[in-house]
Design a protein around this motif. Structure first.
Motif, mmCIF file in Angstrom:
data_model
loop_
_atom_site.group_PDB
_atom_site.id
_atom_site.type_symbol
_atom_site.label_atom_id
_atom_site.label_comp_id
_atom_site.label_asym_id
_atom_site.label_seq_id
_atom_site.Cartn_x
_atom_site.Cartn_y
_atom_site.Cartn_z
ATOM 1 N N ALA A 180 0.816 -1.221 0.000
ATOM 2 C CA ALA A 180 0.000 0.000 0.000
ATOM 3 C C ALA A 180 0.846 1.266 0.000
ATOM 4 C CB ALA A 180 -0.932 0.006 1.208
ATOM 5 N N ILE A 181 2.170 1.149 0.178
ATOM 6 C CA ILE A 181 3.033 2.334 0.184
ATOM 7 C C ILE A 181 3.130 2.885 -1.230
ATOM 8 C CG2 ILE A 181 5.344 3.221 0.675
ATOM 9 C CD1 ILE A 181 5.706 1.002 2.690
ATOM 10 N N PRO A 182 2.767 4.144 -1.459
ATOM 11 C CA PRO A 182 2.840 4.693 -2.821
ATOM 12 C C PRO A 182 4.278 4.856 -3.287
ATOM 13 C CG PRO A 182 2.258 6.412 -1.234
ATOM 14 C CD PRO A 182 2.239 5.115 -0.484
ATOM 15 N N LEU A 183 4.496 4.633 -4.572
ATOM 16 C CA LEU A 183 5.823 4.800 -5.157
ATOM 17 C C LEU A 183 6.018 6.252 -5.581
ATOM 18 C CD1 LEU A 183 5.953 1.597 -7.401
ATOM 19 C CD2 LEU A 183 7.157 1.971 -5.244
ATOM 20 N N PRO A 184 7.231 6.812 -5.395
ATOM 21 C CA PRO A 184 7.462 8.204 -5.780
ATOM 22 C C PRO A 184 7.444 8.424 -7.288
ATOM 23 C CG PRO A 184 9.497 7.163 -5.031
ATOM 24 C CD PRO A 184 8.394 6.200 -4.739
ATOM 25 N N ASP A 185 7.680 7.364 -8.069
ATOM 26 C CA ASP A 185 7.694 7.464 -9.526
ATOM 27 C C ASP A 185 6.351 6.979 -10.072
ATOM 28 O OD1 ASP A 185 8.108 7.436 -12.218
ATOM 29 O OD2 ASP A 185 9.982 6.293 -12.161
ATOM 30 N N PRO A 186 5.538 7.859 -10.662
ATOM 31 C CA PRO A 186 4.209 7.446 -11.138
ATOM 32 C C PRO A 186 4.256 6.461 -12.301
ATOM 33 C CG PRO A 186 4.696 9.694 -11.826
ATOM 34 C CD PRO A 186 5.795 9.289 -10.883
ATOM 35 N N THR A 187 5.404 6.347 -12.960
ATOM 36 C CA THR A 187 5.506 5.407 -14.079
ATOM 37 C C THR A 187 5.730 3.979 -13.607
ATOM 38 O OG1 THR A 187 7.914 5.746 -14.295
ATOM 39 C CG2 THR A 187 6.457 7.233 -15.532
ATOM 40 N N GLN A 188 6.133 3.822 -12.343
ATOM 41 C CA GLN A 188 6.348 2.490 -11.793
ATOM 42 C C GLN A 188 5.041 1.937 -11.245
ATOM 43 O OE1 GLN A 188 9.468 2.900 -8.881
ATOM 44 N NE2 GLN A 188 11.075 2.638 -10.398
ATOM 45 N N LYS A 189 4.897 0.650 -11.370
ATOM 46 C CA LYS A 189 3.705 -0.011 -10.853
ATOM 47 C C LYS A 189 4.106 -1.221 -10.031
ATOM 48 C CE LYS A 189 0.569 1.353 -14.598
ATOM 49 N NZ LYS A 189 -0.392 0.879 -15.633
ATOM 50 N N LYS A 190 3.310 -1.521 -9.016
ATOM 51 C CA LYS A 190 3.541 -2.724 -8.233
ATOM 52 C C LYS A 190 2.207 -3.357 -7.896
ATOM 53 C CE LYS A 190 3.844 -0.352 -3.739
ATOM 54 N NZ LYS A 190 4.666 -0.144 -2.531
ATOM 55 N N GLU A 191 2.250 -4.640 -7.627
ATOM 56 C CA GLU A 191 1.027 -5.375 -7.338
ATOM 57 C C GLU A 191 0.501 -5.011 -5.954
ATOM 58 O OE1 GLU A 191 -0.549 -10.011 -7.010
ATOM 59 O OE2 GLU A 191 1.526 -9.559 -7.549
#
Length: 336
Positions: free
Chosen positions: A269-280
């Motif tokens: 649930a921790i948001p990634l700083p790079d919006p182009t990255q995605k995680k499950e």
């Protein structure tokens, strides 16, 4: 300035705090005669240590018992059972006079900085209250200590004459930190000290806490639900779920390799700083069970995608899966 001791760089640091089998139940009264009819199992058999100069982060969902752990450790709430040792002294076995003397070394910063300050007193007098109670110094010396405490958290001398409503949320939290620092403690419980603050102000307060820890050699229990904040300030992290610790390890190990399914869900649930990255994203189904009637076996099994028959029947112990990494899961080796 003294160099901050961390769990990773100083394996020989002594255990300042030793919590053993801490239990805190709240009675539920009912019936005509107001008898005890049930128990809210807020904290159930929690054990951990905190090394001198270390920050232990304690995280989990709202209602998991993490704030109760911090308050009970300081005996602000009476424990049901268990023990808390501070520098070799069992806090729960002290008489009122001995406990009062120990409180100089163990302080707390509360979550709501406004509610924890008396609105009728200038903040300088609020900070000086602890000094008066413990009869520290003369009146002039207490004034100097208050001004020094304000300076340590980035406030000015004239702020001592203002009232709580005249400050912003971030400034009020600094005042709470200054009040805790005034008694020159060794250990501070930080009860969600930045949860009510804007992100930019959070960073300022966190940086102040880290600087003060480095300068004065402080030891922290940092209670929070924001995993990004915990990662920034903690040396080790303990994850709580429904009154129990389900995972405990170093910060780096926990964030790189979480082993408990609940911790994995929190990390996703921790948001990634790079919006182009995605995680499950791992979505937990259902609600947290009531601490009035926790599930048998593993308390997380009603929401766990890996739950099996043994999870319903047997409570998993907190086991060391690899050096310094403890997990309460029957299938932790599978994830490792």
């Amino acid at each position: 300035m003294t160099e901050k001791k961390t769990n990773g760089s100083d394996q020989q640091a002594r255990d300042m705090i030793i919590v053993k089998n801490l239990v805190k139940y709240y009675p539920v009264f009912g019936g005509i005669f107001r008898q005890v009819v049930d128990q809210v199992q807020a904290v159930d058999d929690v054990s951990f240590t905190i090394k001198e100069g270390e920050t232990l982060g304690l995280v989990g969902e709202s209602g998991c018992g993490k704030t109760t752990v911090g308050h009970t450790m300081l005996k602000l709430r009476e424990p049901t059972s268990g023990s808390v040792e501070f520098d070799g002294v069992d806090v729960f076995q002290l008489d009122p006079k001995e406990l009062k003397a120990l409180r100089r070394k163990m302080q707390i910063v509360f979550q709501d900085p406004y509610a924890s300050l008396d609105p009728r007193l200038p903040v300088g007098e609020s900070i000086a209250e602890g000094l008066k109670i413990h009869q520290i110094g003369t009146k002039k010396e207490r004034v100097d200590l208050v001004l020094e405490a304000l300076k340590n958290v980035g406030l000015e001398e004239y702020h001592a004459h203002r009232y709580p409503h005249e400050f912003s949320g971030g400034q009020r939290q600094r005042i709470g930190i200054a009040r805790a620092l005034a008694l020159n403690p060794k250990f501070i419980v930080l009860d969600e000290p930045v949860s009510a603050l804007d992100v930019s102000i959070q960073a300022q307060v966190l940086n102040i806490l880290k600087e003060l820890q480095s300068e004065f050699g402080l030891t922290y229990l940092f209670v929070a639900h924001n995993l990004a904040v915990v990662e920034h300030i903690s040396d080790r992290v303990a994850v709580m779920y429904l009154g129990k610790i389900v995972e405990l390890s170093s910060r780096v190990e926990l964030y790189n390799s979480p082993l408990h399914p609940y911790t994995q869900a929190l990390m996703s649930a921790i948001p990634l700083p790079d919006p182009t990255q995605k995680k499950e994203r791992i979505i937990l189904e259902g609600d947290v069970p009531s601490p009035l009637d926790p599930p048998a076996g593993c308390r997380f099994h009603p929401r766990c995608q890996y739950a099996d028959k043994i999870c319903w029947q047997e409570e998993p112990p907190l086991r060391e899966i690899k050096p310094g990494h403890y997990v309460a899961c029957h299938f932790a080796e599978k994830f490792f």
